[in-house]
Write a protein that holds these residues in place. Structure first.
Motif, mmCIF file in Angstrom:
data_model
loop_
_atom_site.group_PDB
_atom_site.id
_atom_site.type_symbol
_atom_site.label_atom_id
_atom_site.label_comp_id
_atom_site.label_asym_id
_atom_site.label_seq_id
_atom_site.Cartn_x
_atom_site.Cartn_y
_atom_site.Cartn_z
ATOM 1 N N ASP A 1 1.553 -8.287 -2.503
ATOM 2 C CA ASP A 1 1.046 -6.969 -2.894
ATOM 3 C C ASP A 1 -0.330 -6.801 -2.262
ATOM 4 O O ASP A 1 -1.337 -7.267 -2.810
ATOM 5 N N VAL A 2 -0.389 -6.168 -1.099
ATOM 6 C CA VAL A 2 -1.634 -6.114 -0.337
ATOM 7 C C VAL A 2 -1.986 -4.673 -0.007
ATOM 8 O O VAL A 2 -1.117 -3.811 0.137
ATOM 9 N N ARG A 3 -3.289 -4.428 0.111
ATOM 10 C CA ARG A 3 -3.837 -3.159 0.591
ATOM 11 C C ARG A 3 -4.580 -3.441 1.887
ATOM 12 O O ARG A 3 -5.085 -4.552 2.086
ATOM 13 N N THR B 1 -2.163 -11.198 -3.270
ATOM 14 C CA THR B 1 -2.658 -9.829 -3.435
ATOM 15 C C THR B 1 -3.946 -9.648 -2.632
ATOM 16 O O THR B 1 -4.734 -10.586 -2.473
ATOM 17 N N THR C 1 -6.939 -6.689 -2.815
ATOM 18 C CA THR C 1 -7.465 -5.487 -3.460
ATOM 19 C C THR C 1 -8.935 -5.365 -3.119
ATOM 20 O O THR C 1 -9.710 -6.287 -3.380
ATOM 21 N N GLY C 2 -9.305 -4.229 -2.545
ATOM 22 C CA GLY C 2 -10.700 -4.062 -2.133
ATOM 23 C C GLY C 2 -11.055 -5.057 -1.047
ATOM 24 O O GLY C 2 -10.420 -5.105 0.004
ATOM 25 N N THR D 1 -11.114 -8.392 -1.764
ATOM 26 C CA THR D 1 -10.766 -9.664 -2.418
ATOM 27 C C THR D 1 -9.329 -10.039 -2.105
ATOM 28 O O THR D 1 -8.409 -9.230 -2.278
ATOM 29 N N THR E 1 -6.425 -12.741 -3.222
ATOM 30 C CA THR E 1 -6.104 -13.609 -4.353
ATOM 31 C C THR E 1 -4.722 -14.221 -4.144
ATOM 32 O O THR E 1 -3.779 -13.505 -3.802
ATOM 33 N N ARG F 1 -9.414 -17.178 -5.394
ATOM 34 C CA ARG F 1 -9.897 -15.859 -5.002
ATOM 35 C C ARG F 1 -10.918 -16.001 -3.887
ATOM 36 O O ARG F 1 -11.857 -16.791 -3.988
#
Length: 420
Positions: free
Chosen positions: A300-302, A337, A339-340, A342, A344, A408
């Motif tokens: 789950d990546v942005r 993941t 997010t922003g 970061t 994780t 993280r």
């Protein structure tokens, strides 16, 4: 005796916990208070002595005066024109009541002098306390300015690590004790930097030099023990090749660790890299090995674009995900993941104690045998930390619930981000 010694030790312990700056300010205030109290005591002593001498002079002058100057005086009806004068006191009293009136004057003068001394002591004491407080505040300010170079040395000592040993204090100012302390600290950093550079060069050179004979050894094994082989030699060949490949992976990991430990200098070329794309690529490559171990691998990546070394960043992701797969449990999962800023990586597994978390990022640390794969040399998270530090990022690890681990990576440095 033992109780008194313990009390003194406890008092010294409490005093040792007071900051040095506060102790220095308290010393300034205490010295000012002692000096002011001594000066005030001297002033009061001299004032009392002067007043006493003045009163004695008044008493003597009054006692020498003769009544009437040849005139007849009645004790009960004194003549207003007949008087005795105390020349030193400046007071003219009737001669008939001279003795009694002198006593009244002396008592009044003594009362006035006592009141004056009391007022001097009172207001001087109040002023002394106020000035003591001001001197303590001034001492606090002066101590802060005097200890500023020491604070700079302390901050530098806290921030210096093997990643930024090139930084120096370079303290300016007069050649005093604090300046020499800063110069000594810089000299120590010079020696440490040379020592770390020597160690990194040794690891890199040794790993590089060993790769060639290992490659030659593998080629000889493949050629010299090619099929057909006598019975029993096939298993020996596979064991030798497995050992050879394992040694090559170890040397490659050491070379990668040595390279990332050198860090990225300001002049090193950086490439725009999408960490999310690298994560998708890494997860795709490692998914078959995760499925063989029964591990569910999710993503789950942005988008996260930063300037960096794409090869090192890919190794960071690969080592994180591979470590999460290896140190897992049957039918577990690994979740990646972004997010922003970061990244994780979370996995399942056996619970970790707090003392084990501190050792996770040390080289050659393999905590326990509860893992789904037997490969690896305990360098994965060491490489992750080194690559992250080279890109201005921090790595933290937290135990999962009920088990497993959450790692993280926070990319914080503005150097690695720019407007796209």
């Amino acid at each position: 005796m033992l109780t008194a010694a313990r009390a003194r030790a406890a008092l010294r312990g409490r005093l040792a916990r007071i900051p040095f700056r506060a102790r220095l300010a308290a010393a300034f205030g205490g010295l000012f208070l002692l000096a002011g109290a001594g000066l005030l005591g001297l002033v009061v002593l001299l004032a009392r002595r002067g007043i006493t001498q003045r009163l004695d002079a008044i008493e003597v002058s009054g006692g020498d005066a003769q009544p009437g100057d040849g005139q007849s005086m009645s004790p009960t009806e004194p003549s207003p024109s007949a008087a005795s004068t105390a020349p030193d006191a400046g007071v003219t009293v009737p001669s008939g009541d001279g003795i009694a009136l002198r006593k009244v004057v002396l008592n009044a003068a003594q009362s006035v002098s006592d009141t004056a001394v009391q007022q001097i002591v009172l207001w001087s004491g109040i002023g002394l306390l106020i000035m003591t407080a001001l001197s303590a505040l001034l001492g606090w300010w002066l101590a802060g300015r005097a200890l500023r170079p020491v604070a700079a040395v302390t901050d530098a000592a806290r921030s210096i690590s093997e990643q930024n040993l090139h930084e120096r204090l370079r303290l300016t100012g007069p050649d005093d004790e604090l300046h020499r302390l800063a110069d000594t600290f810089d000299t120590m950093l010079d020696r440490l930097e040379k020592s770390f550079d020597s160690q990194r060069r040794f690891v890199a050179n040794a790993s590089h030099e060993l790769r060639t004979p290992l490659s030659v050894q593998r080629a000889l094994l493949e050629v010299g023990l090619a099929d057909p082989l006598p019975p029993g030699l096939a298993d020996v060949r596979e064991d030798l090749l497995t050992s050879n490949r394992d040694a090559e992976r170890l040397l490659s990991a050491l070379l990668l660790l040595a390279r990332s430990d050198r860090g990225l200098a300001e002049t090193d070329p950086l490439e725009a890299t999408d960490l999310a794309a690298l994560a998708r690529q890494t997860v795709g490559e490692l998914r078959p090995s995760a499925e063989r171990e029964g591990i569910e691998l999710t993503l789950d990546v942005r988008p996260l674009e930063l300037d960096g070394d794409p090869v090192l960043l890919r190794h960071l992701l690969t080592n994180l995900v591979r470590n999460a797969i290896q140190y897992n449990e049957p039918d577990g999962h690994v979740h990646v993941t972004i997010t922003g800023r970061t990244l994780t990586v979370t996995n399942t597994g056996h619970p970790l104690a707090d003392d084990q978390l501190a050792r996770l990022f040390e080289p050659f640390q393999r905590l326990g045998q509860e893992r789904t794969a037997t490969e690896g040399h305990g360098l994965g998270l060491s490489i992750v930390r080194s690559i992250a530090a080279a890109h201005g990022a921090t790595v933290t690890a937290e135990p999962g619930t009920p088990g497993g681990l959450t790692v993280r990576v926070d990319f914080l440095g503005d150097r690695w981000f720019r407007e796209r």
